[in-house]
Design an enzyme around this catalytic site. Structure first.
Site, short mmCIF file in Angstrom:
data_model
loop_
_atom_site.label_atom_id
_atom_site.label_comp_id
_atom_site.label_asym_id
_atom_site.label_seq_id
_atom_site.Cartn_x
_atom_site.Cartn_y
_atom_site.Cartn_z
N ASP A 1 -6.02 1.69 -4.01
CA ASP A 1 -7.24 1.35 -3.27
C ASP A 1 -7.71 2.51 -2.39
O ASP A 1 -8.79 2.45 -1.81
CB ASP A 1 -7.09 0.06 -2.47
CG ASP A 1 -6.02 0.12 -1.39
OD1 ASP A 1 -5.32 1.15 -1.29
OD2 ASP A 1 -5.89 -0.87 -0.65
N ASP B 1 -1.10 1.41 -4.74
CA ASP B 1 -1.85 0.25 -5.24
C ASP B 1 -3.30 0.60 -5.56
O ASP B 1 -4.11 -0.27 -5.86
CB ASP B 1 -1.77 -0.93 -4.27
CG ASP B 1 -2.52 -0.68 -2.97
OD1 ASP B 1 -2.50 0.47 -2.49
OD2 ASP B 1 -3.12 -1.62 -2.43
N SER C 1 0.83 -1.20 0.00
CA SER C 1 0.00 0.00 0.00
C SER C 1 0.87 1.25 0.00
O SER C 1 1.67 1.45 -0.90
CB SER C 1 -0.96 -0.04 1.18
OG SER C 1 -1.90 0.99 1.10
#
Length: 578
Positions: free
Chosen positions: A310, A308, A147
């Site tokens: 998200d 990433d 992340s």
């Protein structure tokens, strides 16, 4: 010889050990403290998978610790999933160091078990992995990512057959299988050429991308005519050196948003994240370059995704004409309101909005106004994904999910937070309000005027090492046992202890059950929709204290927030000294 030294010697004497790892070990051979930290334990596999510093050792992320985790996952899948050999496992990776190599290592271990691997041939966002699991009908998914952690980290994240992050029960069962692998250095693998020759490795991506982009068309609230029209909205976008660039730009073009300026210095994937202190849209410094570009282009909205993809952050102009970064709670409330405002009320009869227990209560008030029930989950999007899966049996329908840490989900074709669909939806929402002569800042303050001024803050207390872990446990114990009747002058209505599963009313002693899984969290419910929550971080050596308030005016809310935050700071400092 101590136990960690025995493991270290085993690695040093391993014939065929990865040459780069061997060199790194030799470079730190005279640093016993560093060696001990690298070998004193196995890298923990938690509810989402593993995350750790890259390097040699059992407490580091490297090809051998990845192989061990995959080996355990394979044994778990063969016991618990139907037709796992043909369904296979979807594998993706982001822009970090070693990400693609670890994706291939995953395929090599899967192949040794006779399980097919579908691996993306280029780096991709985490939500695309979630989508791919469902689209391909895979038995599981693996995402190589850490992340927005610093560059020296990477991670191994596991998804179940529903495309959601594995649940605590699934994680415990996988961990049990991983621990049965005694020697991470001898996990069987099959090399890439043999995998491809035996149809155990498929490289792909474009088909999944196209299917995902097609699904995004169904999220829009624009009518068919307006979808075809070019939109008068100036957008600045930064992928923060990560994976989102191509898909976000393509998804915006699908709805004819063509005025998109990308921060070129941050458009190229870079494992060092060289232009930011942290590639995290929660950190306002990550928007410095985007704001500079926005000032030049007079942008209506700035959007930024983490590596990433998200998490999504956004910035808009305030009433002084200056760009201000919205909090996760603010952007979530705006998107929820837009989603419900533009949906046929008949479709909301069984609709459910899902948020975490540390997310603003403004969302609940908005949902209530539209007759939509709110469901609370523990912190972590895996719980939101798990709840969506349960709707298949209950007949409830998912309409929106979010958490305060910049994670949003609009369409459940993905079962994890998705910054790609959220980016497009946020831009569409900004366009909707611009047509009415308003900015998103104006729209946010309209929500405040209608529902009350909801403000939130978080205190993060970093406590490292074993001593820090013990101190966090001690503070949590004090929070559970110290009978607080008010915090910062605000009356305590109830105390929710998610470890015991009890909600206690201090003034009467009455208790009731909390219908959520057990977790080390204590939440204080206060008068006037105010609250405080203490939770140890699941990924960092930190104790997090969340504070939420409501007032009838911005001034009143800011005063309450300052008072509660100061009171909790005093509480934490007092506990930390003892």
């Amino acid at each position: 010889m101590r136990q960690w030294e025995t493991v270290y010697e085993k690695w040093m004497n391993c014939e065929g050990l990865d040459s780069h790892l061997k060199q790194e070990l030799e470079a730190i051979s005279n640093q016993p403290e560093v060696l001990e930290d690298a070998f004193y334990r196995d890298l923990a596999f938690g509810t989402g998978g593993m995350r750790g510093v890259l390097g040699p050792g059992t407490n580091r992320l490297n090809r051998y610790t990845v192989r061990k985790a995959v080996n355990g996952l394979c044994h778990y899948l063969k016991k618990h999933c139907v037709n796992v050999y043909d369904r296979g496992v979807a594998v993706s990776y982001d822009s970090r160091y070693m990400s693609k190599a670890f994706a291939l290592e995953t395929a090599k271990v899967l192949g040794a078990h006779g399980i097919k691997a579908y691996v993306f041939n280029t780096l991709h966002p985490t939500p695309l992995l979630s989508f791919a699991v469902r689209y391909l009908g895979a038995a599981a998914g693996v995402m190589i990512t850490a992340s927005h952690n610093p560059p020296e980290y990477n991670g191994f994240k596991v998804y179940n057959e529903d495309g959601g992050q594995i649940t605590p029960n699934e994680a415990a069962a996988i961990t049990e299988e991983i621990e049965k692998t005694e020697d991470e250095l001898s996990v069987p693998v099959i090399e890439q050429a043999e995998l491809e020759a035996h149809d155990l490795l498929t490289w792909g991506g474009q088909e999944v991308d196209n299917a995902y982009l097609e699904q995004l068309k169904s999220i829009t609230k624009l009518d068919s005519i307006e979808q075809q029209q070019e939109k008068d909205l100036q957008i600045v976008f930064t992928p923060l050196h990560g994976t989102a660039h191509n898909l976000v730009v393509q998804a915006l073009k699908q709805l004819n948003f063509y005025q998109v300026d990308v921060v070129e210095e941050q458009a190229t994937p870079d494992p060092e994240f060289s232009t930011v202190a942290s590639p995290n849209p929660e950190e306002h410094q990550a928007f410095t370059m985007a704001i500079d570009l926005a000032k030049r282009s007079n942008a209506d909205i700035l959007i930024g995704t983490d590596p990433d993809a998200d998490r999504l952050g956004a910035a808009v102009t305030n009433d002084m004409g200056e760009y201000t970064v919205l909090t996760g709670n603010q952007l979530g409330a705006l998107m929820l309101d837009y989603r419900l405002k533009t949906t046929n009320p008949k479709l909301l009869a069984n609709a459910r909005m899902i948020k975490t227990i540390v997310t603003s209560e403004l969302g609940r008030r908005i949902a209530d106004n539209y007759g939509v029930k709110t469901i609370d989950t523990l912190t972590g999007f895996k719980y939101i994904g798990e709840k969506i899966r349960q709707f298949d049996a209950t007949g409830e329908s998912f309409t929106f999910g979010y958490e305060e840490s910049y994670g949003y989900l609009i369409s459940d074709v993905v079962r994890d937070k998705d910054a790609v669909q959220a980016a497009v939806f946020a831009c569409e929402m900004a366009y909707y309000w611009k047509k009415q002569g308003k900015t998103l800042y104006d729209a946010l303050h309209s929500l405040y005027e209608q529902y009350g001024y909801y403000l939130e803050d978080m205190i993060s207390l970093k406590l490292t090492g074993k001593e820090g872990t013990d101190k966090i446990s001690s503070i949590m114990q004090v929070a559970r046992t110290e009978s607080l009747t008010d915090i910062g002058g605000v009356n305590v209505q109830a105390v929710e202890d998610y470890w015991s599963g009890k909600r206690i009313t201090p003034h009467t002693g009455q208790t009731e059950q909390i219908e959520l899984p057990r977790e080390n969290v204590v939440k204080f419910l206060l008068d006037d929709d105010c609250w405080v929550c203490l939770r140890p971080s699941g990924t960092e050596p930190k104790l997090k204290c969340y504070v939420g308030v409501r007032g009838d005016s911005e001034k009143e809310s800011k005063k309450r927030l300052d008072d509660l935050t100061a009171a909790m700071n005093d509480f934490l400092m007092r506990c930390n000294r003892n």
